[in-house]
Each structure stands twice: as structure tokens, then as C-alpha cells.
Design a protein around this motif. Structure first.
Motif, PDB file in Angstrom:
ATOM      1  N   UNK A 157      23.685  16.031  14.101  1.00 20.79           N
ATOM      2  CA  UNK A 157      23.227  16.300  15.468  1.00 20.79           C
ATOM      3  C   UNK A 157      22.653  15.032  16.083  1.00 20.79           C
ATOM      4  N   UNK A 158      21.881  14.290  15.301  1.00 26.17           N
ATOM      5  CA  UNK A 158      21.317  13.021  15.772  1.00 26.17           C
ATOM      6  C   UNK A 158      22.427  12.046  16.147  1.00 26.17           C
ATOM      7  N   UNK A 159      23.497  11.994  15.319  1.00 26.74           N
ATOM      8  CA  UNK A 159      24.626  11.107  15.594  1.00 26.74           C
ATOM      9  C   UNK A 159      25.310  11.491  16.897  1.00 26.74           C
ATOM     10  N   UNK A 203      24.733   0.271  24.067  1.00 22.46           N
ATOM     11  CA  UNK A 203      25.667   1.336  23.703  1.00 22.46           C
ATOM     12  C   UNK A 203      26.203   1.145  22.287  1.00 22.46           C
ATOM     13  N   UNK A 204      26.524  -0.110  21.936  1.00 27.07           N
ATOM     14  CA  UNK A 204      27.022  -0.412  20.592  1.00 27.07           C
ATOM     15  C   UNK A 204      25.949  -0.120  19.541  1.00 27.07           C
ATOM     16  N   UNK A 205      24.704  -0.512  19.848  1.00 29.10           N
ATOM     17  CA  UNK A 205      23.594  -0.263  18.926  1.00 29.10           C
ATOM     18  C   UNK A 205      23.402   1.234  18.693  1.00 29.10           C
ATOM     19  N   UNK A 258      23.991   3.219  15.224  1.00 24.30           N
ATOM     20  CA  UNK A 258      22.880   4.029  14.728  1.00 24.30           C
ATOM     21  C   UNK A 258      23.365   5.453  14.442  1.00 24.30           C
ATOM     22  N   UNK A 259      24.180   5.953  15.344  1.00 27.72           N
ATOM     23  CA  UNK A 259      24.744   7.289  15.159  1.00 27.72           C
ATOM     24  C   UNK A 259      25.623   7.369  13.918  1.00 27.72           C
TER      25      UNK A 259
END
Length: 349
Positions: free
Chosen positions: A137-139, A306-308, A312-313
Motif C-alpha cells: 500500500x505504501x508503494x 518523482x524518481x526518488x 522508495x516505493x
């Protein structure tokens, strides 16, 4: 053998995922103006699949000619129908993807396409009952926010000579392509689950061939209506890199795109649709780097954010998946007592 096959398919998928947008963008940047042509090219190399299919057939004939899967064609009718429908959807997805690449820089399109992991997770939950965890869900949230950051800063990334309207339309079409392919991957996995026959890698190759054939048919109709076949020779003569390199770009795009589709369904066969979506997303930084190197694309702050968020996801999902698998193994060990105690020999005093 299964792990080796998974690794090979992951590599093939990564090559196709990184190379396809670069080659299609090269077609547009150097003078290509057709949308249906690169859509058609993405699956036009489907006859290549006959090579591994024939090798597999002769191998089956040699090992066990009486076996059920030793026939030249092992796909049954229900699987054929399902594959044909998925193939037509793939053709539509190719068009949406090509339109987006025509309007957006590769680095921007790649980050938007990475959001397909969100759609894969959602449709996998609906179709194949893939369970969500706090990490997945976090991803999903992080990838959604990453795409939103790009959407809020469209003007700074717009190619020269392109209107804001066309750029936004390209953004929407790319997001639609991500959503549709996010549906296609779980549909393939669902087909594997519901097929009333053993899913072998030979059958997977047949599925790939039929999918790409119907996707090509879909795009062929679009090319005929738009009269793209008649325009190829004229466009080749006016191409900035020269007529010969025009055809080299098209043929290379076809071969690399075939790697993408073959790798995607291969990973689903060896693992799951969600893993396939993750591999596509994980190759994002490589695509970003190649786009900056080959096309001198700007890498603004919003792309970095956005890449970060996307990375992270991915890390969040991977960590959650590893933790879930570890928990399953521990539960399995608790249910199955160690055989070591049972097999310890009793030594008489």
C-alpha cells in the motif's frame, strides 16, 4: 531450472523495457510523425517466436513423442479465445504508449509508466486475489504521488514547438497505457490459473505468439485506415539519420519490443504478474539515465523527486515481499516439525 528461467526472463524484460521507449522516441525525434507505425512495430516481430516454438516441438518429439504436449500446437480453444482478447487490448495499449512517447520526453514517460505497478497491484487484487500489505500500500501511494508531482510541472518539460494541449494529452495517454497494461498482466495470470491444461513454457510461447499476432492485427487496421503503409517510403527518404537508418530503427524497435513482451509473460509464468510489474518499474533508473545520455533531456527537480518517490516505493514493496515470504516459511516450519528428530538413530547402550 525454474530460477534460471526466471532470471533469463527478467533480463529479457529489462532489456525490452529500457530499449523500447528509447528507440521509439528516436523515431519521433529524428523526423517520424506516424503514431500507428510504432504501435504496429511493437508486436510486428511476432514470427520470431516460431523459432523457439519449433525447437521446443522437436525437443518434445525426441524425448516423449507419445506425450500429450508433444503435439505441434498444444493450446486449447478457451485459452486461444482469452489470448486473442488480451492481444487486442495489447494492440490498444501499444497505440496509447506510442502516442505518449511521441509527445513526452523518455525520462518523463518512463516515470509515468512506472505507475503501472499501482494498477497491477489493484487489478491483481481484484482478479487473482493478490493480498495487500502495509508495504505494498505504501508503494502504491508513493508511486501515485510521484506521477502527481510530474503532472503538476508539465510546462518546464515540454519539447520545443509542442503545445501545452498536446503535451497534456500525451501525459494522459501514457497514464492510460500504464493503467491498461496494469490490467493486462493480471489478466494473463488469471488465464494461467483458469486454463484447463498444464501451463508449460511451450504453451507460454504460443500464448505470446497469439497475443502479439492479434495486437499486430489491431494496429494493422489502424495503419490501413490512416494510410501509414503508403507513407513509410516517403518518411524514410526525409528521415534525418538517412533512409537506411530509418529502417534500422524500425527493425530494432520491433526486436527489442518483442523482448519486452516475451520477458513479461515469462516472468508471470515463473513468478506472478506483480513481479513482472516490479521488474518493469525497477528498470526505471536505467531508462532515465539512458534518456539523459542519448537525448540530452533535462532532469529537473520534479523528476528527481518523482524518481526518488518511485524508488522508495519499489524498495518498500521489495522489503514487504521479502518479509511476507519469510513469515510464510516460518509458519510452514511450525506446521511441519523438523524431520531431523524423527531420523535421529537410536543408539543402544
Amino acid at each position: 531450472m525454474g530460477k534460471i528461467l526466471l532470471v533469463i526472463n527478467c533480463i529479457i524484460l529489462a532489456i525490452g523495457n529500457c530499449g523500447t521507449p528509447l528507440l521509439i522516441r528516436l523515431y519521433f525525434v529524428k523526423g517520424g510523425q506516424r503514431i500507428w507505425l510504432p504501435s504496429w512495430i511493437q508486436t510486428a516481430a511476432w514470427p520470431i517466436i516460431f523459432i523457439p516454438l519449433l525447437i521446443s516441438y522437436f525437443h518434445r518429439q525426441k524425448t516423449d513423442p507419445r506425450a500429450e504436449d508433444s503435439k505441434l500446437i498444444i493450446m486449447k480453444y478457451p485459452v486461444f479465445i482469452a489470448t486473442a482478447v488480451i492481444g487486442l487490448l495489447t494492440g490498444l495499449d501499444n497505440y496509447l504508449y506510442a502516442y505518449g512517447i511521441a509527445r513526452l520526453p523518455v525520462s518523463t514517460a518512463a516515470i509515468i509508466i512506472a505507475a503501472q505497478l499501482v494498477f497491477v497491484a489493484f487489478f491483481a487484487f481484484l482478479l487473482v486475489k493478490q493480498k495487500f500489505t502495509a508495504y505494498s500500500v505504501n508503494a502504491v501511494i508513493l508511486l501515485t504521488v510521484g506521477s502527481g508531482v510530474l503532472g503538476l510541472h508539465t510546462s518546464s518539460d515540454r519539447p520545443k514547438g509542442e503545445s501545452n494541449k498536446l503535451y497534456v494529452l500525451g501525459f494522459i495517454m501514457t497514464l492510460a497505457a500504464a493503467a491498461l497494461y496494469g490490467l493486462i498482466l493480471p489478466m494473463v495470470e488469471l488465464m494461467y490459473m483458469k486454463a484447463k491444461q498444464v501451463i508449460t513454457y511451450s504453451l507460454v510461447l504460443e500464448i505470446q505468439l497469439i497475443m502479439c499476432f492479434f495486437a499486430t492485427v489491431f494496429c494493422t487496421v489502424g495503419m490501413l485506415i490512416n494510410k501509414d503503409f503508403q507513407a513509410i517510403a516517403r518518411e524514410a527518404r526525409a528521415y534525418e539519420l538517412g533512409e537506411m537508418k530509418y529502417y534500422v530503427v524500425l527493425v530494432s524497435s520491433a526486436i527489442v519490443s518483442q523482448c519486452f513482451f516475451l520477458g513479461a509473460i515469462g516472468v508471470i509464468f515463473c513468478a506472478s504478474s506483480l513481479v513482472s510489474g516490479i521488474i518493469i518499474a525497477v528498470s526505471l533508473p536505467v531508462t532515465e539515465l539512458l534518456a539523459v545520455i542519448f537525448f540530452n533531456e533535462k532532469f529537473q527537480a520534479e523528476k528527481g523527486v518523482a524518481l526518488f518517490l518511485s524508488l522508495w516505493g519499489f524498495i518498500s514493496y521489495f522489503y514487504g515481499d521479502i518479509k511476507k515470504n519469510k513469515s510464510k516459511e516460518e509458519k510452514s516450519d511450525q506446521k511441519n516439525p523438523s524431520q531431523a528428530t524423527e531420523m535421529t538413530p537410536v543408539v543402544a547402550p
